[in-house]
Motif scaffolding. Structure first.
Motif, PDB file in Angstrom:
ATOM      1  N   GLN A 158      -9.370  -2.479   5.567  1.00  0.00           N
ATOM      2  CA  GLN A 158      -9.765  -1.857   4.313  1.00  0.00           C
ATOM      3  C   GLN A 158     -10.212  -2.967   3.373  1.00  0.00           C
ATOM      4  O   GLN A 158      -9.567  -4.025   3.292  1.00  0.00           O
ATOM      5  CB  GLN A 158      -8.610  -1.075   3.691  1.00  0.00           C
ATOM      6  N   ILE A 193      -8.030  -1.542  -1.255  1.00  0.00           N
ATOM      7  CA  ILE A 193      -7.018  -0.487  -1.057  1.00  0.00           C
ATOM      8  C   ILE A 193      -6.704   0.272  -2.347  1.00  0.00           C
ATOM      9  O   ILE A 193      -6.126   1.365  -2.290  1.00  0.00           O
ATOM     10  CB  ILE A 193      -5.717  -1.070  -0.471  1.00  0.00           C
ATOM     11  N   CYS A 240     -11.923   3.149   5.104  1.00  0.00           N
ATOM     12  CA  CYS A 240     -11.406   2.183   6.087  1.00  0.00           C
ATOM     13  C   CYS A 240     -12.403   2.022   7.219  1.00  0.00           C
ATOM     14  O   CYS A 240     -13.257   2.895   7.434  1.00  0.00           O
ATOM     15  CB  CYS A 240     -10.051   2.613   6.636  1.00  0.00           C
ATOM     16  N   LYS A 260       0.866  -1.178   0.000  1.00  0.00           N
ATOM     17  CA  LYS A 260       0.000   0.000   0.000  1.00  0.00           C
ATOM     18  C   LYS A 260       0.906   1.232   0.000  1.00  0.00           C
ATOM     19  O   LYS A 260       1.679   1.422   0.940  1.00  0.00           O
ATOM     20  CB  LYS A 260      -0.910  -0.011   1.234  1.00  0.00           C
ATOM     21  N   ARG A 282      -3.206   9.342   3.486  1.00  0.00           N
ATOM     22  CA  ARG A 282      -2.802   9.141   2.097  1.00  0.00           C
ATOM     23  C   ARG A 282      -2.830  10.456   1.327  1.00  0.00           C
ATOM     24  O   ARG A 282      -2.279  10.546   0.224  1.00  0.00           O
ATOM     25  CB  ARG A 282      -3.706   8.121   1.418  1.00  0.00           C
ATOM     26  N   PRO A 290      -9.334   3.648  -1.987  1.00  0.00           N
ATOM     27  CA  PRO A 290      -8.121   3.786  -1.182  1.00  0.00           C
ATOM     28  C   PRO A 290      -8.290   4.563   0.118  1.00  0.00           C
ATOM     29  O   PRO A 290      -7.489   4.389   1.043  1.00  0.00           O
ATOM     30  CB  PRO A 290      -7.160   4.500  -2.123  1.00  0.00           C
ATOM     31  N   ASP A 341      -9.116   7.633   5.407  1.00  0.00           N
ATOM     32  CA  ASP A 341      -7.674   7.588   5.676  1.00  0.00           C
ATOM     33  C   ASP A 341      -7.025   8.821   5.063  1.00  0.00           C
ATOM     34  O   ASP A 341      -6.523   8.795   3.926  1.00  0.00           O
ATOM     35  CB  ASP A 341      -7.083   6.309   5.094  1.00  0.00           C
TER      36      ASP A 341
END
Length: 608
Positions: A314, A317, A324, A49, A279, A321, A276
């Motif tokens: 998750q 992903i 979660c 990831k 990221r 992405p 998330d």
């Protein structure tokens, strides 16, 4: 490990990271993808990831066919590489740890049982010296189980970027290092309150069964339970904490308090659908993972809580992405459920050696007296967990023998020298007279007479000496011979008597020192067989392991447990012989029986 390929067409890649539990993952491949051929059972898949590995997983199940908009897909389920430790086992019984052996050494001893050394221990932040016991268990639950007795929060971490893989046991940080907020990074939150595990009074049980099962009475003021400080709030909610691996009451009490602290309130958990943001922002404050402590604002209860993330997952992903799922709780759910069995933390059942109540008796009979006691010996094995009672029954009977004669070999014997001595009669009482009367008597005799002699010549009238055979008037040596002849003499006595008078007198006898010797020729005595009964004592005294039993406590049937020798902890010595001495006050026969009730662990020894 050997690299075999890259799954470029993989989709719906998801993972679940659980705190101190087995991680899982999944992915899908088109059924037409030729790389399905390398996705064999237990082949290892590395999931990335953002260029960072999420861990290595082994393919667990044969794929299911799933028909979707992308066509027919094969879905693979995987489990983390830590599950390779399920492939090796502890066969039989293993006991490790204790004083002088820290936790790290115990973990390494178990890891060394791998047939293929895939995992090694890296970091271990804890060093308690606990004793651990396992029987017929895979390596993984044995390793996970050794951490359950820690009194501090902990976290198992895995490094699969190197080989052999590295396993670490680290302390769990108490600092809040991430957050979830509505309109920031939370789309939905679900609050769950579960009171099924609520307990305010906990009964603690350890090794054994029935009356032989370990409890905490001796270390808890005689109480078999402990109460939580929330008992006034929630009332008395009783439950049991049973860990049959624990054989020490103090250890059992400490574990019970740890569990009670986590079940004294209802289990409250939050499941949040979050974003998330790490990221996007790259900030660690927005990054989630199991074991991190997160701050959550509960608008319904109008309170803010800080709790550990117990599960982070998750589902896709790459397709989604940022999406979660996070699950947090005011305590570890798996610890709460450990009231039934701590081993369930790893979701794997383990079996441990228990034991059974053992009854055995011992008979004894022997002659004894006040200087030769009757001695019984009884053995207590090391595997004896508990001794319930040791009953002694005794009885006095008449002394018994089975013969009245024995062989002798003859020989020579000499008396010791006498001291000699002397003896005297007492003085006499005066004289006495004896008179005898005779009549006619005749004496006849025979003789042969030959003699050489010397002669002398005298004048008969004057008796003057004239000459001798040795004088000058010698007439020479000569001899006279009388031939054998007989004389008859007749004497007439008209009757007379003789009187003898003895004056008073005494006699003395003296015996010098002397000895006597005699020789006894070899010989035998025939044995007469039979039962001979003699005397019987009237009372006894008793010693147990050298401890004198008070006379007032001696009974014909009694429990001698209070008098058996003990170790420094006050427990009856194991792995040794114990001695019972029965001492009668006279010659007697002793008949005794010993009845022992114990709880013996089913380990050790052979299979004969």
């Amino acid at each position: 490990m050997q690299f075999v390929g890259v799954l470029e067409n993989a989709s719906e890649i998801g993972f679940v990271h659980r705190l101190n539990d087995i991680w899982s993952a999944e992915f899908s491949l088109p059924i037409t993808d030729p790389l399905n051929a390398i996705c064999k059972m237990h082949n290892i898949v590395d999931i990335f990831k953002d260029g960072k590995s999420l861990g290595k997983y082994r393919i667990l199940r044969q794929p299911d066919e799933v028909i979707s908009d992308n066509g027919t897909m094969l879905k693979y389920e995987c489990e983390h590489a830590i599950c390779f430790l399920l492939d090796d086992v502890i066969d039989g019984y293993l006991e490790i740890g204790g004083t002088g052996i820290p936790l790290r050494q115990c973990l390494e001893l178990v890891l060394n049982r791998q047939r293929i050394k895939r995992w090694v221990l890296d970091v271990c932040d804890f060093s308690p010296q606990y004793q651990h016991k396992f029987e017929n268990s895979p390596l993984l639950p044995a390793i996970f189980g050794m951490a359950t007795s820690l009194d501090q929060p902990y976290r198992w971490t895995y490094n699969t970027d190197v080989y052999p893989f590295k396993l670490s046991l680290t302390s769990l940080s108490d600092e809040t290092n991430c957050m979830i907020r509505r309109k920031v990074n939370m789309t939905e939150i679900k609050r769950e309150v579960d009171s099924t595990t609520l307990c305010t009074r906990l009964y603690c049980k350890g090794y054994g069964e029935g009356i032989n099962q370990l409890n905490i009475k001796k270390v808890n003021n005689g109480l078999p339970y402990i109460d939580a400080d929330t008992i006034n709030k929630w009332g008395v909610k009783s439950s049991f904490f049973i860990d049959t691996k624990v054989e020490n009451a103090e250890t059992l009490l400490a574990l019970g308090r740890k569990v009670l602290e986590r079940v004294k309130n209802p289990y409250i958990s939050y499941t949040a659908n979050a974003i998330d943001l790490s990221r996007i922002t790259g900030h660690s404050w927005h990054e989630f993972d199991e074991g991190k402590k997160v701050s959550v604002k509960d608008d319904v209860e109008n309170e803010e809580i800080s709790a550990v993330i117990v599960e982070f997952s998750q589902k896709d992903i790459f397709g989604k992405p940022l999406d979660c799922d996070i699950k947090i709780a005011n305590k570890d759910k798996d610890v709460a459920s450990s009231i039934a069995d701590l081993a369930n933390r790893a979701a794997i059942a383990s079996t441990y050696s228990q034991g059974a109540t053992n009854l055995y008796s011992q008979q004894f009979a022997d002659n004894a007296d006040s200087t030769h006691p009757a001695i019984m010996r009884v053995y207590v094995p090391r595997g004896c967990v508990r001794i319930n009672q040791v009953l002694l029954y005794w009885k006095l009977e008449r002394f018994r023998a089975y013969e009245t004669g024995a062989e002798a070999g003859g020989g020579t014997a000499t008396t010791t020298a006498s001291g000699g001595g002397s003896a005297s009669t007492s003085g006499g009482g005066g004289g006495g007279t004896v008179t005898s009367t005779t009549g006619w008597s005749q004496i006849t005799g025979y003789a042969d007479f030959v003699q050489s002699h010397q002669w002398d010549l005298y004048n008969y009238e004057s008796q003057d000496y004239i000459m001798s055979s040795e004088g000058n008037a010698s007439i020479g040596y000569h001899r006279h011979k009388l031939n054998r002849h007989k004389h008859n003499v007749s004497v007439f006595d008209s009757g007379h008597s003789h009187s003898v008078s003895t004056s008073s007198h005494s006699h003395s006898v003296s015996i010098p020192d002397h000895s006597h010797s005699f020789t006894l020729n070899p010989h035998t005595h025939a044995i007469t067989y039979g039962i001979y009964e003699g005397n019987k004592a009237t009372s006894i005294s008793l010693k147990v392991d050298g401890n004198v039993v008070p006379s007032g406590a001696i009974q014909s049937e009694m429990d001698i447990v209070p008098y058996l020798s003990v170790d420094s902890n006050g427990k009856i010595n194991r792995g040794t012989w114990h001695t019972i001495e029965i001492i009668p006050n006279g010659l007697s026969r002793i008949e005794a029986n010993l009845f022992v009730q114990t709880f013996v662990q089913s380990i050790g020894g052979g299979d004969y």
